[in-house]
Design a protein around this motif. Structure first.
Motif, PDB file in Angstrom:
ATOM      1  N   THR A  24     -23.019   6.822 -11.242  1.00  0.00           N
ATOM      2  CA  THR A  24     -21.680   7.275 -11.647  1.00  0.00           C
ATOM      3  C   THR A  24     -20.859   7.715 -10.433  1.00  0.00           C
ATOM      4  O   THR A  24     -19.687   7.366 -10.289  1.00  0.00           O
ATOM      5  CB  THR A  24     -21.800   8.433 -12.650  1.00  0.00           C
ATOM      6  OG1 THR A  24     -22.541   7.998 -13.788  1.00  0.00           O
ATOM      7  CG2 THR A  24     -20.418   8.906 -13.075  1.00  0.00           C
ATOM      8  N   ARG A  25     -21.506   8.480  -9.557  1.00  0.00           N
ATOM      9  CA  ARG A  25     -20.795   8.911  -8.349  1.00  0.00           C
ATOM     10  C   ARG A  25     -20.419   7.725  -7.471  1.00  0.00           C
ATOM     11  O   ARG A  25     -19.346   7.702  -6.863  1.00  0.00           O
ATOM     12  CB  ARG A  25     -21.658   9.898  -7.565  1.00  0.00           C
ATOM     13  CG  ARG A  25     -21.841  11.236  -8.265  1.00  0.00           C
ATOM     14  CD  ARG A  25     -22.779  12.126  -7.482  1.00  0.00           C
ATOM     15  NE  ARG A  25     -22.968  13.417  -8.152  1.00  0.00           N
ATOM     16  CZ  ARG A  25     -23.806  14.351  -7.733  1.00  0.00           C
ATOM     17  NH1 ARG A  25     -24.552  14.117  -6.633  1.00  0.00           N
ATOM     18  NH2 ARG A  25     -23.921  15.496  -8.386  1.00  0.00           N
TER      19      ARG A  25
ATOM     20  N   ARG B  37     -26.685   9.562 -12.622  1.00  0.00           N
ATOM     21  CA  ARG B  37     -25.671  10.369 -11.946  1.00  0.00           C
ATOM     22  C   ARG B  37     -25.286   9.739 -10.610  1.00  0.00           C
ATOM     23  O   ARG B  37     -24.114   9.717 -10.224  1.00  0.00           O
ATOM     24  CB  ARG B  37     -26.178  11.799 -11.733  1.00  0.00           C
ATOM     25  CG  ARG B  37     -26.217  12.620 -13.016  1.00  0.00           C
ATOM     26  CD  ARG B  37     -26.224  14.103 -12.690  1.00  0.00           C
ATOM     27  NE  ARG B  37     -27.374  14.465 -11.868  1.00  0.00           N
ATOM     28  CZ  ARG B  37     -28.544  14.873 -12.350  1.00  0.00           C
ATOM     29  NH1 ARG B  37     -28.719  14.966 -13.657  1.00  0.00           N
ATOM     30  NH2 ARG B  37     -29.541  15.192 -11.527  1.00  0.00           N
TER      31      ARG B  37
ATOM     32  N   GLN C 204     -17.409   6.096  -8.989  1.00  0.00           N
ATOM     33  CA  GLN C 204     -16.220   6.914  -8.740  1.00  0.00           C
ATOM     34  C   GLN C 204     -15.731   6.768  -7.303  1.00  0.00           C
ATOM     35  O   GLN C 204     -14.529   6.703  -7.043  1.00  0.00           O
ATOM     36  CB  GLN C 204     -16.526   8.383  -9.050  1.00  0.00           C
ATOM     37  CG  GLN C 204     -16.741   8.668 -10.525  1.00  0.00           C
ATOM     38  CD  GLN C 204     -17.177  10.097 -10.784  1.00  0.00           C
ATOM     39  OE1 GLN C 204     -17.566  10.813  -9.857  1.00  0.00           O
ATOM     40  NE2 GLN C 204     -17.123  10.516 -12.045  1.00  0.00           N
TER      41      GLN C 204
END
Length: 320
Positions: free
Chosen positions: A30-31, A27, A34
């Motif tokens: 992924t952040r 996670r 992004q």
């Protein structure tokens, strides 16, 4: 105190494969990806902001504390706050009449444009073909300042249209742009006329947002048009009036093109304003340090005036 898992929950957790459980590290990655993609999309705007705002602002701050003729960067000579003290020293014309003219010009523009646009917008709201009238009043906005200034300059001439109307009414001619006492008010009238179109658009939109039920209730109570205007229309137009007031004042404080076209700051310094003085110091006299110092003084004036306007309108809103 930590809550213990029920036997059923413990069995479900044990039966769940490790690969199916959300990984905290995944996670986080992924952040991070992004965020990188978001900054890549923002990079052109941030680069534009840095090149055309941050860097010039920093360079202007350096110049405001230096002497520079505008040629080689190696000729920049730091002088500290001398440029700022010189603006307000004895014998300097920056505080009076230049900065005084700037404030008077902005105040006159706001007063005339705001009063005229409120009256015109209220009349348009009661007429048919409102789109046509709004377009006609907006036309000066899309006309170049040079064209507007030259047309009004000829109208103000001794043999121009304005003096022709005065002569037809039995009054004498007025040297509008040649007399120091009438030059600044004459340019204020032109600036207010040219900028009223945008104010009229904003105020007509504000009038459309006023609920019709308020007017119906006022009519049932026997309120007259003047009472309705002062007690209902104006208070509910406060957000639109605030926007018009702030934008008109900012435009007036930074006005330059119209004055240089119509009067070039004359006669004498009767119509000289801060923006025109900055232009003269930099491009006519080659004193970029004084021009940059004057720009920062004008920035502080604009900021203070804007904050005062916001405070006044907010306080009136709370009182209401």
């Amino acid at each position: 105190m930590v809550n213990a898992l029920t036997p059923e929950a413990a069995e479900r957790a044990a039966a769940t494969p490790r690969s199916a459980r959300p990984a905290v590290g995944a996670r986080g990655r992924t952040r991070h990806r992004q965020a990188v993609v978001a900054y890549l999309f923002l990079a052109p705007a941030l680069l534009f902001f840095a090149v055309f705002l941050i860097l010039p602002l920093g360079f202007a701050l350096v110049l405001s504390m230096s002497h520079w003729a505008g040629f080689r960067l190696g000729d920049i000579d730091p002088v500290g706050p001398d440029n700022f003290t010189g603006l307000f020293a004895d014998g300097s014309t920056f505080l009076a009449p230049i900065l005084t003219n700037t404030l008077l010009f902005a105040l006159g523009t706001v007063a005339l444009a705001l009063a005229g646009s409120v009256i015109v917008a209220t009349c348009i709201d009661r007429l048919r073909y409102q789109g046509l009238w709004r377009t006609l009043y907006f036309l000066p906005i899309v006309t170049t300042v040079v064209a507007v200034g030259n047309v009004w300059k000829y109208m103000y001439e001794p043999g121009g249209l304005v003096n022709g109307v005065l002569n037809a009414a039995g009054l004498g001619s007025v040297a509008f742009l040649q007399d120091p006492g009438t030059a600044l008010p004459s340019v204020v009238v032109v600036q207010a006329w040219a900028s009223a179109g945008s104010a009229i658009l904003v105020l007509t939109a504000g009038l459309k947002s006023v609920p019709e039920s308020y007017y119906e209730a006022a009519a049932l109570d026997g309120a007259g048009p003047v009472t309705v205007f002062w007690r209902i229309t104006l208070p509910l137009l406060r957000p639109s009036l605030l926007f018009v007031c702030v934008t008109q004042f900012l435009t007036g404080l930074q006005s330059f093109a119209l004055i240089i076209v119509m009067t070039q700051g004359g006669p004498g310094d009767a119509t000289n304003v801060a923006a025109l003085e900055m232009y003269r110091q930099a491009f006519s006299y080659g004193d970029w340090g004084t021009a940059s110092a004057a720009a920062f003084v004008l920035f502080v004036v604009v900021l203070l005036v804007t904050l005062v306007q916001l405070w006044i309108f907010r306080r009136k809103g709370e009182d209401a």
